[in-house]
Each structure stands twice: as structure tokens, then as C-alpha cells.
Scaffold this motif. Structure first.
Motif, PDB file in Angstrom:
ATOM      1  N   THR A 101       2.056  12.354  -0.504  1.00 15.75           N
ATOM      2  CA  THR A 101       0.684  12.524  -0.014  1.00 15.75           C
ATOM      3  C   THR A 101      -0.268  11.474  -0.590  1.00 15.75           C
ATOM      4  OG1 THR A 101       0.376  14.073  -1.827  1.00 15.75           O
ATOM      5  CG2 THR A 101       0.888  15.015   0.327  1.00 15.75           C
ATOM      6  N   MET A 102       0.227  10.629  -1.446  1.00 19.15           N
ATOM      7  CA  MET A 102      -0.639   9.605  -2.038  1.00 19.15           C
ATOM      8  C   MET A 102      -0.313   8.244  -1.445  1.00 19.15           C
ATOM      9  SD  MET A 102      -0.488  10.447  -6.060  1.00 19.15           S
ATOM     10  CE  MET A 102      -1.960  11.015  -6.813  1.00 19.15           C
ATOM     11  N   SER A 103      -1.310   7.358  -1.414  1.00 20.42           N
ATOM     12  CA  SER A 103      -1.083   5.996  -0.926  1.00 20.42           C
ATOM     13  C   SER A 103      -0.235   5.226  -1.948  1.00 20.42           C
ATOM     14  CB  SER A 103      -2.415   5.278  -0.745  1.00 20.42           C
ATOM     15  OG  SER A 103      -3.004   5.057  -2.010  1.00 20.42           O
ATOM     16  N   ALA A 104       0.218   4.049  -1.510  1.00 19.26           N
ATOM     17  CA  ALA A 104       0.959   3.172  -2.422  1.00 19.26           C
ATOM     18  C   ALA A 104       0.119   2.900  -3.672  1.00 19.26           C
ATOM     19  CB  ALA A 104       1.308   1.868  -1.707  1.00 19.26           C
ATOM     20  N   LEU A 105      -1.147   2.576  -3.442  1.00 20.31           N
ATOM     21  CA  LEU A 105      -2.050   2.262  -4.555  1.00 20.31           C
ATOM     22  C   LEU A 105      -2.167   3.442  -5.526  1.00 20.31           C
ATOM     23  CD1 LEU A 105      -4.062   0.071  -5.558  1.00 20.31           C
ATOM     24  CD2 LEU A 105      -5.837   1.272  -4.289  1.00 20.31           C
ATOM     25  N   GLU A 106      -2.353   4.632  -4.972  1.00 26.12           N
ATOM     26  CA  GLU A 106      -2.498   5.815  -5.834  1.00 26.12           C
ATOM     27  C   GLU A 106      -1.212   6.117  -6.601  1.00 26.12           C
ATOM     28  OE1 GLU A 106      -5.811   8.270  -3.182  1.00 26.12           O
ATOM     29  OE2 GLU A 106      -3.690   8.382  -2.650  1.00 26.12           O
ATOM     30  N   ASN A 107      -0.076   5.923  -5.939  1.00 27.00           N
ATOM     31  CA  ASN A 107       1.202   6.155  -6.614  1.00 27.00           C
ATOM     32  C   ASN A 107       1.359   5.256  -7.838  1.00 27.00           C
ATOM     33  OD1 ASN A 107       3.546   7.966  -5.574  1.00 27.00           O
ATOM     34  ND2 ASN A 107       2.478   7.323  -3.708  1.00 27.00           N
ATOM     35  N   VAL A 133       4.382  -7.630  -5.466  1.00 27.23           N
ATOM     36  CA  VAL A 133       5.622  -7.203  -4.795  1.00 27.23           C
ATOM     37  C   VAL A 133       5.535  -7.337  -3.270  1.00 27.23           C
ATOM     38  CG1 VAL A 133       6.302  -5.636  -6.666  1.00 27.23           C
ATOM     39  CG2 VAL A 133       5.031  -4.731  -4.695  1.00 27.23           C
ATOM     40  N   GLY A 134       4.472  -7.988  -2.796  1.00 24.83           N
ATOM     41  CA  GLY A 134       4.402  -8.304  -1.369  1.00 24.83           C
ATOM     42  C   GLY A 134       3.775  -7.223  -0.503  1.00 24.83           C
ATOM     43  N   LEU A 135       2.971  -6.348  -1.105  1.00 20.54           N
ATOM     44  CA  LEU A 135       2.366  -5.267  -0.310  1.00 20.54           C
ATOM     45  C   LEU A 135       0.840  -5.359  -0.285  1.00 20.54           C
ATOM     46  CD1 LEU A 135       4.594  -2.239  -1.412  1.00 20.54           C
ATOM     47  CD2 LEU A 135       4.641  -3.427   0.792  1.00 20.54           C
ATOM     48  N   ALA A 136       0.323  -6.579  -0.416  1.00 23.94           N
ATOM     49  CA  ALA A 136      -1.135  -6.765  -0.500  1.00 23.94           C
ATOM     50  C   ALA A 136      -1.875  -6.083   0.642  1.00 23.94           C
ATOM     51  CB  ALA A 136      -1.459  -8.253  -0.516  1.00 23.94           C
ATOM     52  N   ASP A 137      -1.338  -6.152   1.857  1.00 26.87           N
ATOM     53  CA  ASP A 137      -2.093  -5.590   2.984  1.00 26.87           C
ATOM     54  C   ASP A 137      -1.644  -4.187   3.379  1.00 26.87           C
ATOM     55  OD1 ASP A 137       0.231  -6.704   3.673  1.00 26.87           O
ATOM     56  OD2 ASP A 137      -0.539  -8.055   5.220  1.00 26.87           O
ATOM     57  N   ARG A 138      -0.817  -3.556   2.528  1.00 28.51           N
ATOM     58  CA  ARG A 138      -0.379  -2.192   2.875  1.00 28.51           C
ATOM     59  C   ARG A 138      -0.598  -1.185   1.739  1.00 28.51           C
ATOM     60  NH1 ARG A 138       5.426  -2.432   5.408  1.00 28.51           N
ATOM     61  NH2 ARG A 138       5.751  -4.233   4.066  1.00 28.51           N
ATOM     62  N   MET A 139      -1.521  -1.519   0.853  1.00 31.42           N
ATOM     63  CA  MET A 139      -1.736  -0.672  -0.338  1.00 31.42           C
ATOM     64  C   MET A 139      -2.216   0.739  -0.025  1.00 31.42           C
ATOM     65  SD  MET A 139      -3.618  -3.119  -2.992  1.00 31.42           S
ATOM     66  CE  MET A 139      -3.067  -4.791  -3.257  1.00 31.42           C
ATOM     67  N   ARG A 140      -2.963   0.848   1.079  1.00 31.83           N
ATOM     68  CA  ARG A 140      -3.551   2.160   1.405  1.00 31.83           C
ATOM     69  C   ARG A 140      -2.609   3.014   2.244  1.00 31.83           C
ATOM     70  NH1 ARG A 140      -7.965   2.767  -1.870  1.00 31.83           N
ATOM     71  NH2 ARG A 140      -8.806   0.691  -2.181  1.00 31.83           N
ATOM     72  N   HIS A 141      -1.437   2.454   2.557  1.00 29.41           N
ATOM     73  CA  HIS A 141      -0.487   3.222   3.369  1.00 29.41           C
ATOM     74  C   HIS A 141       0.232   4.271   2.523  1.00 29.41           C
ATOM     75  CE1 HIS A 141      -0.052   0.278   6.938  1.00 29.41           C
ATOM     76  NE2 HIS A 141      -1.127  -0.044   6.254  1.00 29.41           N
ATOM     77  N   ALA A 142       0.607   5.355   3.192  1.00 25.83           N
ATOM     78  CA  ALA A 142       1.435   6.358   2.520  1.00 25.83           C
ATOM     79  C   ALA A 142       2.872   5.833   2.473  1.00 25.83           C
ATOM     80  CB  ALA A 142       1.380   7.667   3.290  1.00 25.83           C
ATOM     81  N   PRO A 143       3.666   6.302   1.507  1.00 26.70           N
ATOM     82  CA  PRO A 143       5.044   5.821   1.398  1.00 26.70           C
ATOM     83  C   PRO A 143       5.813   5.889   2.723  1.00 26.70           C
ATOM     84  CG  PRO A 143       4.520   7.137  -0.515  1.00 26.70           C
ATOM     85  CD  PRO A 143       3.326   7.212   0.407  1.00 26.70           C
ATOM     86  N   SER A 144       5.616   6.974   3.484  1.00 25.66           N
ATOM     87  CA  SER A 144       6.386   7.131   4.722  1.00 25.66           C
ATOM     88  C   SER A 144       6.036   6.068   5.765  1.00 25.66           C
ATOM     89  CB  SER A 144       6.145   8.515   5.319  1.00 25.66           C
ATOM     90  OG  SER A 144       4.773   8.649   5.623  1.00 25.66           O
ATOM     91  N   GLU A 145       4.887   5.430   5.595  1.00 22.91           N
ATOM     92  CA  GLU A 145       4.496   4.376   6.552  1.00 22.91           C
ATOM     93  C   GLU A 145       4.985   2.997   6.113  1.00 22.91           C
ATOM     94  OE1 GLU A 145       0.171   6.194   7.857  1.00 22.91           O
ATOM     95  OE2 GLU A 145       0.327   5.078   5.982  1.00 22.91           O
ATOM     96  N   LEU A 146       5.734   2.972   5.029  1.00 21.61           N
ATOM     97  CA  LEU A 146       6.163   1.687   4.462  1.00 21.61           C
ATOM     98  C   LEU A 146       7.670   1.534   4.558  1.00 21.61           C
ATOM     99  CD1 LEU A 146       4.038   1.703   1.212  1.00 21.61           C
ATOM    100  CD2 LEU A 146       3.758   0.162   3.136  1.00 21.61           C
ATOM    101  N   SER A 147       8.218   1.758   5.744  1.00 20.92           N
ATOM    102  CA  SER A 147       9.676   1.700   5.864  1.00 20.92           C
ATOM    103  C   SER A 147      10.174   0.415   5.211  1.00 20.92           C
ATOM    104  CB  SER A 147      10.085   1.743   7.327  1.00 20.92           C
ATOM    105  OG  SER A 147       9.633   0.573   7.948  1.00 20.92           O
ATOM    106  N   GLY A 148      11.124   0.545   4.348  1.00 20.40           N
ATOM    107  CA  GLY A 148      11.652  -0.635   3.657  1.00 20.40           C
ATOM    108  C   GLY A 148      10.788  -1.076   2.488  1.00 20.40           C
ATOM    109  N   GLY A 149       9.532  -0.627   2.476  1.00 18.83           N
ATOM    110  CA  GLY A 149       8.653  -1.074   1.401  1.00 18.83           C
ATOM    111  C   GLY A 149       8.533  -0.076   0.272  1.00 18.83           C
ATOM    112  N   GLN A 150       9.177   1.089   0.442  1.00 24.43           N
ATOM    113  CA  GLN A 150       8.996   2.135  -0.570  1.00 24.43           C
ATOM    114  C   GLN A 150       9.531   1.716  -1.935  1.00 24.43           C
ATOM    115  OE1 GLN A 150       9.195   6.252   0.482  1.00 24.43           O
ATOM    116  NE2 GLN A 150      10.081   5.745   2.449  1.00 24.43           N
TER     117      GLN A 150
END
Ligand code: ADP
Length: 235
Positions: A101-107, A133-150
């Protein structure tokens, strides 16, 4: 040179029922120098995870000694171990273990707050690492929205308190081949650029090939080492 982590003749058994025990480790020894990247391979049940948990201060042995950064740690109590882990050790697990339930940034920031950082400092560190780690533009995404990026988020989280050592328990186990290769490359970059030491339990020979050396476990013991050059040499 003094090893960063030394596990010396460590034994660990688990109780199974009233009088039965499983001997997970039977006197295993492993020393890892600062800046090394070491793979641990071996059959299921050979004690790899138990050894990694003990080296990473998640658990204590029944017998033997554990040294981390020149300090003997096998006699510490649970709260001392937790404090040591928060500051000295990062973990990467097969299933990522992110809060869904937390964004990448919050995690990532959560791990820094847990180690004592203010909210603001924690968020700043988390941002810097997610960029790295290459997630500059996806920090606010939830883990489930980061397929491969988790697993990238999990690596950023493992690094946020600038630990001396990162422990990986099958970190590519749930990843497809391409993502797995990217994660190995990323861990290698972190190792080279930041000097972070890695101990990685893996079944994946490509992960082991990306490491400086591979130790093999069998029946609760470290039975030997393979260097990549030897493994690829003709028999
Ligand atoms: P590996 O990582 O090589 O698969 P483990 O370290 O997980 O091996 O396990 C070594 C042995 O210890 C196995 O026989 C396993 O079933 C047993 N074991 C590990 N953790 C526990 C536990 N918490 N309780 C009981 N048995 C355990």
C-alpha cells in the motif's frame, strides 16, 4: 586483512517435535572481506538461508562465533541485534517484501526512518537511491505498478542506511531472465561504486558468475569454493 564478516564453526539446530532436531548447520565457517561479492550455492536444505540469517544478525547460532566489522555479535540480545541490523545490514528477499500500500518512495524511506532518520532526511535519501537504481520517474508508484522494478526498490531500500553489507536470499528467484540479469548488473554496480559487500544465496548460475567467488554448501557445512574461472575451465 580482517574480514568484514566471519562465521566460525557455527552450528544451528531447530527443534522438530519433542525430541527431534534438524541440524541446519553443523560447524559451518565462512569469511567475507569488505568489498567482496560472494554467492552461496548448494542443494535445498543444505543450510544456505540459515547461514545467511546468522551472518546478517537475523538469528544467532547455538554454537560457534560470528564477527561483524571486528565485533563479536553472536552473544548479543534481540534488541542489540535489531539495532545492528538496521545500521549495518541490508536485506533483499526473493519475494521483495515491499509494503503493497506504500509507494516506492515510502517503502525506501520507511527503512531509513526505522533506523532513526527524520521523515525529511529519510525521503531525501530514498529519492537519491531510487534515482540511482533507475526509478527516478516511478518513485510515486506502488510496487504492483512496477513490474520488474520491484527488486530495484528492494535494493534501494537495502542500501538506504548505507550498510556495510547486503544479504540477498534468492534475489532473482521470482524474476524473468532479462530482469534477473539487470538486477545482477545493478548489484555489481553498487558493489563497485559504493564498495558494498554482498552475500547472495542463489540457485541461479548466472548470479554466481557475476560474483567474485561462490561457496558451496552441503549438509550444513561450507564444503568448498568455486571461482568463476575454474567453473568454466574444461574438466
Ligand atoms: P537452504 O537455504 O539451503 O534451503 P535452510 O537453511 O533453509 O536451507 O534449511 C536448512 C535445514 O533446516 C532444512 O532441513 C530446513 O528444513 C531446516 N530449517 C530451517 N529453518 C527452520 C525452522 N525455522 N524450523 C525448523 N526447521 C528449519
Amino acid at each position: 586483512m580482517e574480514a568484514l564478516v566471519s562465521v566460525m564453526k557455527v552450528a544451528k539446530r531447530y527443534r522438530l517435535g519433542k525430541e527431534n532436531y534438524v541440524h541446519a548447520l553443523r560447524g559451518a565457517s565462512l569469511s567475507v572481506d569488505a568489498g567482496e561479492m560472494v554467492a552461496i550455492m548448494g542443494p535445498s536444505g543444505s543450510g544456505k538461508s540459515t547461514l545467511m540469517h546468522i551472518a546478517g544478525c537475523l538469528d544467532v547460532p547455538d554454537e560457534g562465533e560470528v564477527w561483524l566489522g571486528g565485533r563479536r555479535v553472536d552473544g548479543l540480545d534481540r534488541s542489540e541485534l535489531a539495532r545492528l541490523r538496521a545500521n549495518e545490514v541490508g536485506f533483499i528477499f526473493q519475494g521483495f517484501n515491499l509494503v503493497p500500500t506504500m509507494s516506492a518512495l515510502e517503502n525506501v524511506a520507511l527503512a531509513a526512518e526505522y533506523a532513526g532518520d527524520s521523515r525529511r532526511d529519510a525521503a531525501g535519501k530514498a529519492r537519491t537511491l531510487l534515482e540511482a537504481v533507475g526509478l527516478a520517474d516511478r518513485m510515486r508508484h506502488a510496487p504492483s505498478e512496477l513490474s520488474g522494478g520491484q527488486q530495484r526498490v528492494a535494493i534501494a531500500r537495502a542500501l538506504v542506511n548505507n550498510p556495510a553489507i547486503v544479504m540477498g536470499d534468492e534475489p532473482t528467484g521470482d524474476l524473468d531472465t532479462t530482469t534477473s540479469a539487470e538486477i545482477v548488473t545493478l548489484m555489481r554496480e553498487v558493489n563497485r561504486e559504493r564498495g558494498t559487500t554482498f552475500i547472495i544465496v542463489t540457485h541461479n548460475p548466472e548470479v554466481a558468475e557475476g560474483c567474485d567467488r561462490t561457496v558451496r554448501m552441503r549438509d550444513g557445512l561450507v564444503e568448498g569454493e568455486i571461482h568463476p574461472a575454474e567453473e568454466s575451465a574444461p574438466a
